[in-house]
Design an enzyme around this catalytic site. Sequence first.
Site, mmCIF file in Angstrom:
data_model
loop_
_atom_site.group_PDB
_atom_site.id
_atom_site.type_symbol
_atom_site.label_atom_id
_atom_site.label_comp_id
_atom_site.label_asym_id
_atom_site.label_seq_id
_atom_site.Cartn_x
_atom_site.Cartn_y
_atom_site.Cartn_z
ATOM 1 N N ASP A 74 -8.202 -7.473 0.028
ATOM 2 C CA ASP A 74 -7.318 -7.698 1.171
ATOM 3 C C ASP A 74 -8.094 -7.299 2.405
ATOM 4 O OD1 ASP A 74 -6.976 -4.663 0.714
ATOM 5 O OD2 ASP A 74 -6.012 -5.007 2.635
ATOM 6 N N HIS A 106 -6.605 -21.927 9.988
ATOM 7 C CA HIS A 106 -7.994 -22.236 9.626
ATOM 8 C C HIS A 106 -8.654 -21.072 8.899
ATOM 9 C CE1 HIS A 106 -12.122 -23.386 9.522
ATOM 10 N NE2 HIS A 106 -12.388 -22.177 10.001
ATOM 11 N N CYS A 121 -8.279 -28.235 11.268
ATOM 12 C CA CYS A 121 -9.529 -29.010 11.333
ATOM 13 C C CYS A 121 -9.276 -30.509 11.182
ATOM 14 C CB CYS A 121 -10.505 -28.523 10.271
ATOM 15 S SG CYS A 121 -11.150 -26.886 10.637
ATOM 16 N N ASP A 149 0.855 -1.182 0.000
ATOM 17 C CA ASP A 149 0.000 0.000 0.000
ATOM 18 C C ASP A 149 0.898 1.241 0.000
ATOM 19 O OD1 ASP A 149 0.995 0.220 2.531
ATOM 20 O OD2 ASP A 149 -0.911 -0.005 3.560
ATOM 21 N N CYS A 187 -14.012 -28.281 6.381
ATOM 22 C CA CYS A 187 -12.723 -27.639 6.127
ATOM 23 C C CYS A 187 -11.599 -28.673 6.065
ATOM 24 C CB CYS A 187 -12.434 -26.603 7.200
ATOM 25 S SG CYS A 187 -10.864 -25.755 6.967
ATOM 26 N N CYS A 219 -8.378 -27.929 6.295
ATOM 27 C CA CYS A 219 -7.121 -27.348 6.774
ATOM 28 C C CYS A 219 -6.441 -28.246 7.811
ATOM 29 C CB CYS A 219 -7.351 -25.949 7.332
ATOM 30 S SG CYS A 219 -7.844 -25.875 9.059
HETATM 31 ZN ZN LIG Z 1 -10.098 -25.537 9.090
#
Ligand SMILES: [Zn+2]
Length: 377
Positions: free
Chosen positions: A270, A339, A313, A91, A308, A310
């Site tokens: 963002d 996550h 998880c 930025d 999920c 990830c």
């Molecule tokens: Zn997750």
Amino acid sequence: MQFSIVHSDKRTSARRGILKTHHSEIHTPVFMPIGTQGAVKTIDPEVLTKLDAQIILGNTYHLYIRPSHELIHKAGSLHSFMNWDKSILTDSGGFQIFSLARLNKISDEGVEFQSHLDGSRHFFTPEVSMNIQRHLGSDIIMAFDECPPGQSNEKTVEKAVERTSLWMGQCYEYLEKNDPLFDWQQTLFPIVQGSVYESLRKRSAEELMSFAKCGMAIGGLAVGEEKNAMFDTVEQMDGLLPKDQPRYLMGVGRPTDLVISVQLGVDMFDCVLPTRNARNGQLFTSQGIVNIGNNRHRESFETIDPDCACYTCQNFTRAYLRHLFNIKEVLGLRLATIHNLTYYMALMEKMRSTITGGDFESWSNGFLSQMTEHKGM
Ligand SMILES: [Zn+2]
């Protein structure tokens, strides 16, 4: 830098595209994780790569204050300093100066401010912002703009629009006159201002258009204005900004904000939400918000989000994560961030695939009606 649209949705303004920089191929719509001070908090580049992040954001103000653009340039660019070999957008520093630093004086020449750390005095001009970003080596450089607070009156916003256009020309000229410091292209994005005032937005977009080579940003939103007014402005921008360039909506937002904005033709986002809220124990899931510190998760041995994939998880329970937050263990912040970033990345991937598959409109409307009951989503 090159942008090509792979598929345009027939019923909404959503589009799927590819943005090619020297460092990576970015599939849009894209969410850019925030690496404020040269790090995405608690997350290393190896994990970011696994999350399929192709571009992250760095903050010029913070990097200028610490450790300084000169030091980062000596390290060989922000990419090599933080060991991130994909794309970086920085930025202009303006937003932090207006929101974080002690503002002393703003004039057409630039902004005088005091560091939020030690009170030291600094003066930013469009040239200074360009020079810092040039030294950081970011693939995408943001123009130095004036972003007034969301509730500002029309007169204040008009002055900011005028100043943003004046500074735009100076940013552009500075980069034209000074040779690149790296062997890759740094592309300058103009930032449209004008708050929620339709005529000022139109004027700002028109005045900045000729400076846009491959991308324009919509700034000055998500700064305290009404939510409906924000989407009205994004919709207005959809009609004004060049269709063949990526549109970047700065600082937005919640998952539902992203979905509505993609419907309105936005390509890049963002926001601090997934990372900052993770560190406060707030998790975005397919079932809505989960506040992991809540007592009802004390003996919950289920996963955070059954949908999920990830690392968190797949391997840990709500009870364990709650325990980590309870004892203020750093691992908890990291697992929660993994996550939330995975959730955001998967949401963007879902939008890209439904745009290509032709069912984006029904999927996105279904998502929005499902999430309306979950405040914060
Ligand atoms: Zn997750």
